[in-house]
Design a protein around this motif. Structure first.
Motif, PDB file in Angstrom:
ATOM      1  N   VAL A  57      12.487  64.635   4.139  1.00  0.00           N
ATOM      2  CA  VAL A  57      12.650  65.324   2.920  1.00  0.00           C
ATOM      3  C   VAL A  57      11.896  66.817   2.926  1.00  0.00           C
ATOM      4  N   LEU A  58      10.691  66.408   3.294  1.00  0.00           N
ATOM      5  CA  LEU A  58       9.733  67.543   3.303  1.00  0.00           C
ATOM      6  C   LEU A  58      10.390  68.793   4.396  1.00  0.00           C
ATOM      7  N   LEU A  59      10.888  68.425   5.584  1.00  0.00           N
ATOM      8  CA  LEU A  59      11.616  68.964   6.616  1.00  0.00           C
ATOM      9  C   LEU A  59      12.776  69.946   5.950  1.00  0.00           C
ATOM     10  N   GLY A  98      14.976  74.893   3.391  1.00  0.00           N
ATOM     11  CA  GLY A  98      15.496  75.665   2.241  1.00  0.00           C
ATOM     12  C   GLY A  98      14.815  76.683   2.115  1.00  0.00           C
ATOM     13  N   VAL A  99      13.330  76.508   1.709  1.00  0.00           N
ATOM     14  CA  VAL A  99      12.526  77.541   1.564  1.00  0.00           C
ATOM     15  C   VAL A  99      12.691  79.043   2.304  1.00  0.00           C
ATOM     16  N   ALA A 106       8.327  73.262  12.009  1.00  0.00           N
ATOM     17  CA  ALA A 106       8.215  73.216  13.364  1.00  0.00           C
ATOM     18  C   ALA A 106       7.000  71.914  13.610  1.00  0.00           C
ATOM     19  N   ALA A 107       5.905  72.156  12.836  1.00  0.00           N
ATOM     20  CA  ALA A 107       4.727  71.260  13.025  1.00  0.00           C
ATOM     21  C   ALA A 107       5.081  69.847  12.713  1.00  0.00           C
ATOM     22  N   ALA A 131      18.541  70.077   8.925  1.00  0.00           N
ATOM     23  CA  ALA A 131      17.730  69.555   8.168  1.00  0.00           C
ATOM     24  C   ALA A 131      18.346  69.091   6.799  1.00  0.00           C
ATOM     25  N   LEU A 132      18.870  70.397   6.117  1.00  0.00           N
ATOM     26  CA  LEU A 132      19.441  70.255   4.669  1.00  0.00           C
ATOM     27  C   LEU A 132      20.661  69.549   4.726  1.00  0.00           C
TER      28      LEU A 132
END
Length: 251
Positions: A72-74, A79-80, A94-95, A163-164
């Motif tokens: 979810v954070l990815l 998106g940002v 990437a991290a 990811a989205l």
């Protein structure tokens, strides 16, 4: 508030803030993981049905929760990056992507180890297990796409888009037990009902979950700082910081 958030989006400012938070996050993570491991794997009672095999849940549940949270954070970072072009968001993505893939793999392996004595088999094409396997492939796809393009920005956009799109799998993982007939048990923790296990078992599990999340935050800060240094190596502020660090080491 928005000005503070936008300011934190600067790699130089994030690097400095993360450097101050990093030691505290590592200390908290180590303390919680040590306490949770001893409490859950040594002192907590065995289950009356599953016996000592229930102790696998003290690793399985935190890794499964983290596998979904990190994705979810990815997706949010992707998106940002796509909308506002904040490069720090891509550095964060990437991290954390390899860590999320590792947590998904550990959740699948620990689930298989738990399923063998519980179900009599290490794998079934259960909705929860299958959707978790799909998430592992999504993680690997995000990582592979990033390196598949000659232009780094094109790879970053492609991985962010995947990811989205792939984040729709997270609610499927979460609610698969409710939507379909599955062998997998219901969620251990819920906001609408009390835990299904005694406090002597769910309290150490809660400590382990907190420890794993603290470990993730500490590792994300560490890896993002390394990613910042790698990408910003030609900038003035990085050269000045390296020069100061080298000078201190020489003295």
């Amino acid at each position: 508030m928005w000005r503070a958030i936008h300011r934190l989006g600067s790699p130089a400012i994030f690097y400095a803030v993360a450097g101050r938070l990093q030691p505290w996050c590592w200390a908290l993570a180590i303390a919680l993981l040590l306490a949770g491991s001893l409490w859950g794997l040594v002192w907590a009672p065995a289950d009356y049905q599953q016996g000592d095999s229930v102790r696998i849940l003290y690793v399985h549940v935190p890794t499964a929760l983290l596998a979904q949270s990190v994705f979810v954070l990815l997706a949010a970072a992707g998106g940002v990056f796509l909308v506002w072009r904040i490069k720090l968001a891509d550095m964060l993505a990437a991290a954390i992507a390899p860590f999320g893939a590792l947590m998904t793999l550990l959740a699948l392996v620990s689930g298989a180890l738990w399923g063998l004595p519980t179900w009599g088999t290490w794998w079934v094409w259960d909705a929860r297990l299958t959707s978790m396997l799909i998430q592992l492939f999504l993680y690997l796809g995000v990582i592979a796409l990033r390196g598949a393009y000659t232009a780094a920005e094109s790879g970053a956009r492609a991985s962010a888009l995947l990811a989205l799109v792939g984040v729709v799998n997270v609610p499927i993982i979460k609610f698969s037990v409710d939507w379909w007939q599955t062998l997998h048990q219901a969620a251990t923790f819920s906001l609408v009902r009390p835990p299904s296990m005694p406090a002597s078992m769910w309290l150490p599990l809660l400590v382990m979950v907190a420890g794993f999340y603290a470990f993730f935050v500490a590792l994300a800060l560490t890896r993002t700082r390394s990613e910042i240094l790698r990408r910003e190596s030609r900038t003035r502020w990085v050269r000045e910081r390296v020069a100061r660090t080298t000078g201190k080491a020489a003295r």
